[in-house]
Motif scaffolding. Sequence first.
Motif, PDB file in Angstrom:
ATOM      1  N   GLY A   1      48.492  52.185  35.932  1.00  0.00           N
ATOM      2  CA  GLY A   1      47.238  52.455  36.622  1.00  0.00           C
ATOM      3  C   GLY A   1      47.127  51.702  37.935  1.00  0.00           C
ATOM      4  N   LEU A   2      46.168  52.096  38.747  1.00  0.00           N
ATOM      5  CA  LEU A   2      45.965  51.514  40.075  1.00  0.00           C
ATOM      6  C   LEU A   2      44.483  51.209  40.244  1.00  0.00           C
ATOM      7  N   ARG A   3      44.130  49.922  40.293  1.00  0.00           N
ATOM      8  CA  ARG A   3      42.736  49.537  40.480  1.00  0.00           C
ATOM      9  C   ARG A   3      42.415  49.406  41.963  1.00  0.00           C
ATOM     10  N   LEU A   4      41.220  49.841  42.327  1.00  0.00           N
ATOM     11  CA  LEU A   4      40.744  49.738  43.706  1.00  0.00           C
ATOM     12  C   LEU A   4      39.441  48.958  43.688  1.00  0.00           C
ATOM     13  N   GLY A   5      39.302  48.013  44.625  1.00  0.00           N
ATOM     14  CA  GLY A   5      38.073  47.242  44.705  1.00  0.00           C
ATOM     15  C   GLY A   5      38.157  46.169  45.764  1.00  0.00           C
ATOM     16  N   ARG A   6      37.144  45.323  45.771  1.00  0.00           N
ATOM     17  CA  ARG A   6      37.074  44.247  46.757  1.00  0.00           C
ATOM     18  C   ARG A   6      37.892  43.029  46.348  1.00  0.00           C
ATOM     19  N   SER A   7      38.209  42.900  45.059  1.00  0.00           N
ATOM     20  CA  SER A   7      38.942  41.723  44.569  1.00  0.00           C
ATOM     21  C   SER A   7      40.382  41.734  45.049  1.00  0.00           C
ATOM     22  N   SER A   8      40.912  40.550  45.353  1.00  0.00           N
ATOM     23  CA  SER A   8      42.304  40.451  45.794  1.00  0.00           C
ATOM     24  C   SER A   8      43.274  40.739  44.661  1.00  0.00           C
ATOM     25  N   SER A   9      42.779  40.763  43.408  1.00  0.00           N
ATOM     26  CA  SER A   9      43.653  41.060  42.277  1.00  0.00           C
ATOM     27  C   SER A   9      43.871  42.557  42.105  1.00  0.00           C
ATOM     28  N   CYS A  10      43.107  43.392  42.806  1.00  0.00           N
ATOM     29  CA  CYS A  10      43.266  44.848  42.704  1.00  0.00           C
ATOM     30  C   CYS A  10      44.534  45.287  43.422  1.00  0.00           C
ATOM     31  N   GLU A  11      45.172  46.336  42.890  1.00  0.00           N
ATOM     32  CA  GLU A  11      46.364  46.867  43.548  1.00  0.00           C
ATOM     33  C   GLU A  11      46.020  47.431  44.932  1.00  0.00           C
ATOM     34  N   VAL A  12      44.832  47.994  45.068  1.00  0.00           N
ATOM     35  CA  VAL A  12      44.336  48.436  46.377  1.00  0.00           C
ATOM     36  C   VAL A  12      43.092  47.610  46.682  1.00  0.00           C
TER      37      VAL A  12
ATOM     38  N   VAL B   1      60.809  24.712  42.703  1.00  0.00           N
ATOM     39  CA  VAL B   1      59.998  25.916  42.535  1.00  0.00           C
ATOM     40  C   VAL B   1      59.919  26.669  43.851  1.00  0.00           C
ATOM     41  N   ARG B   2      60.065  27.984  43.786  1.00  0.00           N
ATOM     42  CA  ARG B   2      59.883  28.828  44.964  1.00  0.00           C
ATOM     43  C   ARG B   2      59.185  30.110  44.528  1.00  0.00           C
ATOM     44  N   LYS B   3      57.968  30.334  45.042  1.00  0.00           N
ATOM     45  CA  LYS B   3      57.179  31.511  44.689  1.00  0.00           C
ATOM     46  C   LYS B   3      56.774  32.248  45.957  1.00  0.00           C
ATOM     47  N   THR B   4      56.795  33.562  45.888  1.00  0.00           N
ATOM     48  CA  THR B   4      56.414  34.406  47.023  1.00  0.00           C
ATOM     49  C   THR B   4      55.461  35.486  46.548  1.00  0.00           C
ATOM     50  N   SER B   5      54.461  35.799  47.381  1.00  0.00           N
ATOM     51  CA  SER B   5      53.502  36.848  47.026  1.00  0.00           C
ATOM     52  C   SER B   5      52.953  37.502  48.289  1.00  0.00           C
ATOM     53  N   GLN B   6      52.759  38.820  48.216  1.00  0.00           N
ATOM     54  CA  GLN B   6      52.110  39.564  49.294  1.00  0.00           C
ATOM     55  C   GLN B   6      50.607  39.428  49.123  1.00  0.00           C
ATOM     56  N   LEU B   7      49.936  38.776  50.065  1.00  0.00           N
ATOM     57  CA  LEU B   7      48.506  38.555  49.948  1.00  0.00           C
ATOM     58  C   LEU B   7      47.727  39.817  50.301  1.00  0.00           C
ATOM     59  N   SER B   8      46.609  39.991  49.637  1.00  0.00           N
ATOM     60  CA  SER B   8      45.716  41.098  49.959  1.00  0.00           C
ATOM     61  C   SER B   8      44.954  40.780  51.247  1.00  0.00           C
ATOM     62  N   THR B   9      44.304  41.781  51.794  1.00  0.00           N
ATOM     63  CA  THR B   9      43.487  41.575  52.999  1.00  0.00           C
ATOM     64  C   THR B   9      42.397  40.540  52.735  1.00  0.00           C
ATOM     65  N   ASN B  10      41.784  40.625  51.561  1.00  0.00           N
ATOM     66  CA  ASN B  10      40.725  39.666  51.213  1.00  0.00           C
ATOM     67  C   ASN B  10      41.275  38.243  51.144  1.00  0.00           C
ATOM     68  N   ALA B  11      42.460  38.091  50.565  1.00  0.00           N
ATOM     69  CA  ALA B  11      43.050  36.756  50.431  1.00  0.00           C
ATOM     70  C   ALA B  11      43.379  36.166  51.807  1.00  0.00           C
ATOM     71  N   VAL B  12      43.897  36.990  52.710  1.00  0.00           N
ATOM     72  CA  VAL B  12      44.206  36.507  54.059  1.00  0.00           C
ATOM     73  C   VAL B  12      42.922  36.088  54.768  1.00  0.00           C
ATOM     74  N   GLU B  13      41.850  36.835  54.569  1.00  0.00           N
ATOM     75  CA  GLU B  13      40.579  36.470  55.186  1.00  0.00           C
ATOM     76  C   GLU B  13      40.039  35.161  54.604  1.00  0.00           C
ATOM     77  N   SER B  14      40.243  34.953  53.297  1.00  0.00           N
ATOM     78  CA  SER B  14      39.817  33.691  52.678  1.00  0.00           C
ATOM     79  C   SER B  14      40.594  32.522  53.260  1.00  0.00           C
ATOM     80  N   LEU B  15      41.887  32.720  53.456  1.00  0.00           N
ATOM     81  CA  LEU B  15      42.712  31.673  54.052  1.00  0.00           C
ATOM     82  C   LEU B  15      42.285  31.414  55.491  1.00  0.00           C
ATOM     83  N   SER B  16      41.977  32.484  56.224  1.00  0.00           N
ATOM     84  CA  SER B  16      41.527  32.336  57.605  1.00  0.00           C
ATOM     85  C   SER B  16      40.225  31.546  57.664  1.00  0.00           C
TER      86      SER B  16
END
Length: 443
Positions: free
Chosen positions: A26-37, A225-240
Motif C-alpha cells: 500500500g501507499l499512504r499519502l499525508g502530511r506526516s514524513s512517515s507517509c510514502e507520499v 554505524v552508517r545509515k542513509t535515508s531519503q528525507l521527506s519534504t516535511n523532514a527537510v523543512e523541519s531540519l531547515s
Amino acid sequence: MSKKIPQILVTAGPLKDRRFDVPQAGLRLGRSSSCEVSINDPALSRNHCLFELRDGSLWVTDLASANGTTVNGVVLGADSRELALGDVVEVGDSALTIVEAGTAAPLPAVAGPAKPAPTVDLGLGKSNESGADASSFSPMRIVIWMVALLAVVGAAGVILMGGNDKKAAPVETKPLPKEKPTLYAVTFEKVEADKESVYRYAMSLDRAGVMTVEIDDVPKENRHVRKTSQLSTNAVESLSAILSSPELYKLEREYAGVPLVAGTLKSFALRIVRGDKVFTTSIENTPEPEIFRSVREQLETFSKNELGIWAIQFSAEKLVEMSQELRREGDAKWQERDVQYGNIAAALASYKEAVFYLDTVNPKPDYYGALVNRRDEVEKELDKRYRDQRFRADRAINLADWRTADGELKILCQMIPDPKDPRHVEASSKLLDVENRMKKGLK
C-alpha cells in the motif's frame, strides 16, 4: 490480455508531475514524513488516505481525514473506492490522476465555451418567453448604448492624454517579499577522543535530500554505524527550521582553546549551504556558544530519530540485555499464538525490537542469527493468517452476510492491532461500513 498497471500521477499541487507506483503493502499519502507520499500541505491530515492494490485493481481509502478525499469531485466518505484509469483523486491542494504505468502525462483539459458574462437588466424592455427580444434593440436602447460608448471613449482620452496642469499620481509599487533561502546541504561532525578511544558522530544532508549518519566508537564499544535515508519534504523543512536562527549565523568561523586534560580532544564542525550563502564554524577544546549547543543537540536528536538510531545512546552491554528480555517476551507470545488473535503480532513486535537493539552492537551475540530467523518466521505466519482471515471477511461481505462479516473483521483488527498498519486501517474502514449497514438494515 494483460491487465494495465495503474500508476499515480500528481497533476496539481506541491509534487506536480511526480509519479508513484503502488506497492503490495500500500501507499499512504499525508502530511506526516512517515507517509510514502508526504506533502507539505496544512489542509492534509498526517495520514490522509491510502492507495492499495486488491487483486490487481487500485483502491483508495480515506483515513478519517479532517478535510476528506474526493474522487472525480465526489466525497469519498468511509467507503473504499475502486479507481479506474483517468480517475482524479483530490486531497488538499493536490490532484492525482490514475494513469497507466509508462504512459505520457494526460493533456490538460480543453476549455469549453466561455460562460456568458452576467447581464444587467436596465429595464429597457422585456423579453418574451421564447427569448426573441433578448437580441433585438429598440431605438431608445441604441441611443443609450451610444451615449455610454462616448463616455467610455472620453474617459480613456483623459487618462491617456492627461490634464494640462495636473500630473498623474505615481503608482505605488510594493517590493516582492523575499523568499526564504533554500536549505541545500548540511554537514556536521563531532569528535571526542582521548589516548584510549575515539568517538565520532557525523551527519550530512546532500542537495537531493539524502541524510547520512556515521558513528564510530572504537575501541570502547567497537561500533561502526552508517545509515542513509531519503528525507521527506516535511523532514527537510523541519531540519531547515532547526537551522533558521539568525543568531547562529553571527558565530565566528573558529573557536579554539586548550584541552582541560592533556591528550584529549573535543571538537565540533558545522557547514550549512542556504541559497547562495555558505556558513561554516568550528569549535575545538572550548565551551560551545549557547546557540550552537542548542542547534547541535537538536541536530543530533533529529538525525537519530529520523534514521532510527537512537539506541546508540546505550552501551553495547545494555542493548544486549534489552534485546534478550524482548526475545523472551516474543517467545512467550509465540508459544501462545493460538490463545489470542493478537499474540502473533505482539511476538513479531518484540522480535523486531530485539533485532533493532542489536543493530549497532559488534560483534553480534551468538543468538543473533536464530533471532533474525524467528522474526522472519513469525512475520510469514502473520501474513498467511491475515490473508486467510481477510478472505473470510471479504467473502461474507460479498454475500451481504453482515453479521458474519462483522465478526470476521473484528478478528482481523485484533490480528493486526497497530492502528497505523494499512491492513488495520483497511479492516477498520470495512468494519465501520458493515456496522453502519447493520444499524440501517441495508442489504
